[in-house]
Design an enzyme around this catalytic site. Structure first.
Site, PDB file in Angstrom:
ATOM      1  N   ASP A  21      31.834  57.133   9.825  1.00 34.39           N
ATOM      2  CA  ASP A  21      33.007  56.829   9.014  1.00 34.39           C
ATOM      3  C   ASP A  21      34.193  56.410   9.888  1.00 34.39           C
ATOM      4  OD1 ASP A  21      34.418  56.570   6.649  1.00 34.39           O
ATOM      5  OD2 ASP A  21      35.029  58.669   6.607  1.00 34.39           O
ATOM      6  N   HIS A  38      33.477  47.479  12.069  1.00 35.13           N
ATOM      7  CA  HIS A  38      32.037  47.617  11.865  1.00 35.13           C
ATOM      8  C   HIS A  38      31.267  47.053  13.064  1.00 35.13           C
ATOM      9  CE1 HIS A  38      32.655  49.067   7.860  1.00 35.13           C
ATOM     10  NE2 HIS A  38      33.221  47.950   7.444  1.00 35.13           N
ATOM     11  N   LEU A 132      11.934  59.109  19.992  1.00 35.76           N
ATOM     12  CA  LEU A 132      12.938  59.401  18.976  1.00 35.76           C
ATOM     13  C   LEU A 132      12.704  58.548  17.731  1.00 35.76           C
ATOM     14  CD1 LEU A 132      15.777  60.624  18.150  1.00 35.76           C
ATOM     15  CD2 LEU A 132      16.760  58.575  19.201  1.00 35.76           C
ATOM     16  N   ARG A 189      30.068  64.133  10.579  1.00 37.03           N
ATOM     17  CA  ARG A 189      30.845  63.070   9.943  1.00 37.03           C
ATOM     18  C   ARG A 189      32.071  62.797  10.808  1.00 37.03           C
ATOM     19  NH1 ARG A 189      32.078  61.483   3.807  1.00 37.03           N
ATOM     20  NH2 ARG A 189      33.467  59.743   4.253  1.00 37.03           N
TER      21      ARG A 189
END
Length: 249
Positions: A21, A38, A132, A189
């Site tokens: 976020d 972004h 992973l 977050r």
């Protein structure tokens, strides 16, 4: 000194989930368009995946685009579709080199043709990798996932394939798109927001929650290590008392 030195490799979370976020706000604070944030966030994805692999964490999942994000300005949505496609193309070689498996979960039919093609290609190319596992949630919401699971269970019950009395936690989980993936132990977050925003509501039932004030474009390896170190200070009780957990140990 890096927080990595405080981490006990024998007590790592098996699955770390992240709500990435703050990209747009971070860009606006710098006088840039939201899409700039972004784009910068892609480097954070790369660095955090490296950190997870370095520690030996088995699963890392990232909330990249929610079903609600389709309501954002068309230019931003189009830019995100382009980022998904170009990032997968740019990093596929590194993912293969580092033995990382990619899984994309969500309603992929809504994506642009190019983004869907590149993402599916990435999944196919990394499917045999054994290191992973990186899960990207794109065009996903927990309510969408749960409703789809309920529909499919209802169809099975109607056809007689499912006995209603057999419906339990394990059966319900097997109808979610995360079937076969362990529930997150830790959810991170970024950007200071403290909510889960329709993300993995079923799977996060017993996860530890960690909220960072750092915006995603500035969340790198050291911030990830800090989150893991904080997680290891907690006692996970799963409804039991602290004494029960300590006596078991």
């Amino acid at each position: 000194m890096s927080k990595i030195n405080e981490i006990d490799r024998d007590r790592l979370p098996q699955h770390v989930s992240i709500i990435m976020d703050g990209n747009g706000r971070w860009a606006k604070e710098r006088g840039q368009e939201r899409i700039f944030g972004h784009k910068e966030g892609v480097d954070s994805v790369d660095k955090v995946v490296e950190a997870a692999a370095e520690l030996g964490i088995k699963y890392i999942s990232m909330y990249a685009f929610s079903t609600e994000n389709w309501n954002r300005p068309k230019e931003e949505v189009a830019g995100l579709m382009e980022i998904f496609a170009t990032a997968m193309s740019a990093y596929i070689g590194k993912l293969m080199q580092n033995n990382v498996r990619i899984i994309i979960l969500g309603d992929l039919d809504k994506l642009s043709d190019t983004a869907k093609e590149k993402l599916v290609d990435g999944m196919q190319k990394t499917a045999s990798n054994t290191g992973l596992t990186m899960i990207l949630f794109i065009s996903y919401s927990s309510r969408w996932e749960i409703i789809e699971a309920v529909k499919n269970i209802a169809k099975g019950a109607k056809s007689g394939e499912i006995n209603i009395d057999d419906i339990n936690d394990d059966m319900f989980s097997s109808y979610l798109c995360t079937k076969g993936i362990p529930d997150p132990d830790l959810m991170i977050r970024t950007s200071g927001e403290q909510r889960i925003s329709n993300f993995l509501m079923w799977q996060l039932s017993y996860a530890e929650l960690y909220f960072s004030n750092v915006s995603w474009p500035e969340f790198k390896k050291e911030q990830f290590f800090e989150a893991i170190a904080d997680y290891q200070k907690r006692q996970r009780r799963f409804g039991k008392t602290g004494e029960q957990i300590e006596n078991k140990l």
